[in-house]
Design an enzyme around this catalytic site. Structure first.
Site, short mmCIF file in Angstrom:
data_model
loop_
_atom_site.label_atom_id
_atom_site.label_comp_id
_atom_site.label_asym_id
_atom_site.label_seq_id
_atom_site.Cartn_x
_atom_site.Cartn_y
_atom_site.Cartn_z
N TYR A 200 0.84 -1.20 0.00
CA TYR A 200 0.00 0.00 0.00
C TYR A 200 0.88 1.25 0.00
CZ TYR A 200 -4.49 2.36 0.57
OH TYR A 200 -5.60 3.12 0.38
N LYS B 174 -2.95 8.36 3.01
CA LYS B 174 -4.17 8.18 3.83
C LYS B 174 -3.96 8.71 5.25
CE LYS B 174 -7.03 6.24 0.87
NZ LYS B 174 -7.99 7.11 0.17
P1 NAD Z 1 -12.34 3.97 -8.03
O1 NAD Z 1 -11.20 3.79 -8.97
O2 NAD Z 1 -13.65 3.48 -8.46
O3 NAD Z 1 -12.47 5.51 -7.58
C1 NAD Z 1 -11.39 6.39 -7.53
C2 NAD Z 1 -11.86 7.66 -8.19
O4 NAD Z 1 -10.87 8.71 -8.06
C3 NAD Z 1 -12.13 7.49 -9.69
O5 NAD Z 1 -13.44 7.88 -9.99
C4 NAD Z 1 -11.12 8.43 -10.32
O6 NAD Z 1 -11.59 8.99 -11.55
C5 NAD Z 1 -11.00 9.48 -9.23
N1 NAD Z 1 -9.85 10.36 -9.45
C6 NAD Z 1 -8.55 10.02 -9.58
N2 NAD Z 1 -7.82 11.12 -9.86
C7 NAD Z 1 -8.69 12.17 -9.89
C8 NAD Z 1 -8.56 13.55 -10.15
N3 NAD Z 1 -7.35 14.11 -10.44
N4 NAD Z 1 -9.65 14.35 -10.10
C9 NAD Z 1 -10.86 13.81 -9.82
N5 NAD Z 1 -11.06 12.51 -9.57
C10 NAD Z 1 -9.98 11.70 -9.63
O7 NAD Z 1 -11.85 3.22 -6.70
P2 NAD Z 1 -12.46 3.18 -5.21
O8 NAD Z 1 -11.80 2.00 -4.57
O9 NAD Z 1 -13.93 3.26 -5.24
O10 NAD Z 1 -11.82 4.48 -4.55
C11 NAD Z 1 -12.59 5.49 -3.90
C12 NAD Z 1 -11.91 5.87 -2.60
O11 NAD Z 1 -12.02 4.78 -1.69
C13 NAD Z 1 -10.43 6.18 -2.72
O12 NAD Z 1 -10.11 7.25 -1.85
C14 NAD Z 1 -9.79 4.90 -2.20
O13 NAD Z 1 -8.47 5.10 -1.71
C15 NAD Z 1 -10.76 4.58 -1.08
N6 NAD Z 1 -10.68 3.24 -0.54
C16 NAD Z 1 -10.76 2.15 -1.35
C17 NAD Z 1 -10.68 0.89 -0.83
C18 NAD Z 1 -10.75 -0.33 -1.72
O14 NAD Z 1 -10.34 -1.41 -1.29
N7 NAD Z 1 -11.26 -0.22 -2.94
C19 NAD Z 1 -10.53 0.71 0.56
C20 NAD Z 1 -10.46 1.83 1.39
C21 NAD Z 1 -10.54 3.11 0.82
#
Ligand code: NAD
Length: 259
Positions: free
Chosen positions: A158, A165
């Site tokens: 990570y 984070k």
């Molecule tokens: P995802 O890829 O579906 O979403 C990430 C989003 O960030 C995308 O829509 C992308 O277009 C957007 N993004 C990236 N760069 C950008 C920019 N410059 N301007 C605007 N938007 C931008 O993946 P996800 O897993 O749904 O991620 C959403 C959040 O959840 C993130 O913060 C991720 O770190 C967090 N998260 C994810 C997990 C997991 O296991 N998937 C666990 C904990 C936290």
């Protein structure tokens, strides 16, 4: 207690596709009766996001392009939202990015560029977006961001995203302190691992999922819907006394004394 979000408007940032956690949040808010505004990173996402949203029955949504690396774009987006709808009641920030090469191997090898990029998109964007959105929350409101255990503890691969984070978690708390006087609450959900587009970039992600299934108290991974329902709680009056908090929606994994 009124559980409905009818008459309220929420901005959901970060839907990329149907697996996005932001999409789970959008569906929970929609089911509660909220009007939704979607922002996406670039033109490339416009059609897929609009197609997805068209499946939400009776949703009169609005759409804006907003690349969070640009303060001008963030300001212009919320200025336009103000013109178009006036007041908003909350915002879900579901945005993160790091270079693939920085999500494998050793953290010590992270480049300066990679470090700054991850922090810019994944942590600073919450500051920029909150500053632009707060004036639109004239009736008070809620901001929710998405974090991960990798910001509290070392999680293999990570790497730079864990450090981003940790920054996001602290950012959320400082924002909660600043915006509380305006009736705006700021909280985070620490989601357990979910297979999404972003998660694909994390090296050996399947092993992380397997670990949750074997070791977490609930012995299963969590879903976008479960995170969505917690976001609904944090964006509704149910949580009106809660700010600066991180809620783990992770099948209980974070309580364990193992990595
Ligand atoms: P995802 O890829 O579906 O979403 C990430 C989003 O960030 C995308 O829509 C992308 O277009 C957007 N993004 C990236 N760069 C950008 C920019 N410059 N301007 C605007 N938007 C931008 O993946 P996800 O897993 O749904 O991620 C959403 C959040 O959840 C993130 O913060 C991720 O770190 C967090 N998260 C994810 C997990 C997991 O296991 N998937 C666990 C904990 C936290």
């Amino acid at each position: 207690m009124n559980f409905s979000l009818e008459g309220r408007t929420y901005v959901v940032m970060g839907v990329a596709n149907k697996r996005s956690i932001a999409w789970g949040i959008a569906r929970s808010l929609h089911e509660a009766g909220a009007r939704l505004i979607f922002t996406y990173a670039s033109e490339r996402f416009e059609k897929p996001v609009k197609d997805l949203v068209s499946t939400l029955e009776g949703q009169d949504a609005l759409f804006y392009e907003c690349d969070v690396t640009s303060d001008e774009a963030v300001t212009a987006t919320f200025d336009q939202i103000k013109q178009d709808v006036g007041t908003i009641h909350g915002l879900a920030h579901c945005i993160a990015f790091a270079k693939k090469e920085d999500l494998q191997g050793e953290f010590v090898d992270t480049s300066r560029d990679g470090y700054l990029l991850a922090h810019n998109i994944s942590a600073y964007s919450l500051v920029s977006v909150s500053r632009a959105a707060q004036p639109l929350m004239s009736e008070g409101g809620g901001i929710v961001t998405l974090t991960y255990l990798g910001g509290e503890r070392v999680v293999q691969n990570y790497n730079v995203m864990g450090v981003a984070k940790a920054s996001l978690d602290a950012t959320m708390k400082y924002l909660a302190n600043d915006l509380g006087k305006h009736g705006v609450r700021v909280n985070a959900i620490s989601a357990g691992p979910i297979r999404t587009l972003s998660a694909k970039g994390v090296g050996d992600f399947n092993t992380i999922l397997k670990q949750i299934e074997e070791k977490a108290p609930l012995r299963r991974t969590v879903t976008q819907e479960e995170v969505g329902d917690t976001a609904y709680y944090l964006l509704s009056d149910l949580s009106r006394g809660v700010t600066g908090e991180i809620i783990h929606v992770d099948s209980g994994y974070s309580i364990l004394g193992l990595s």
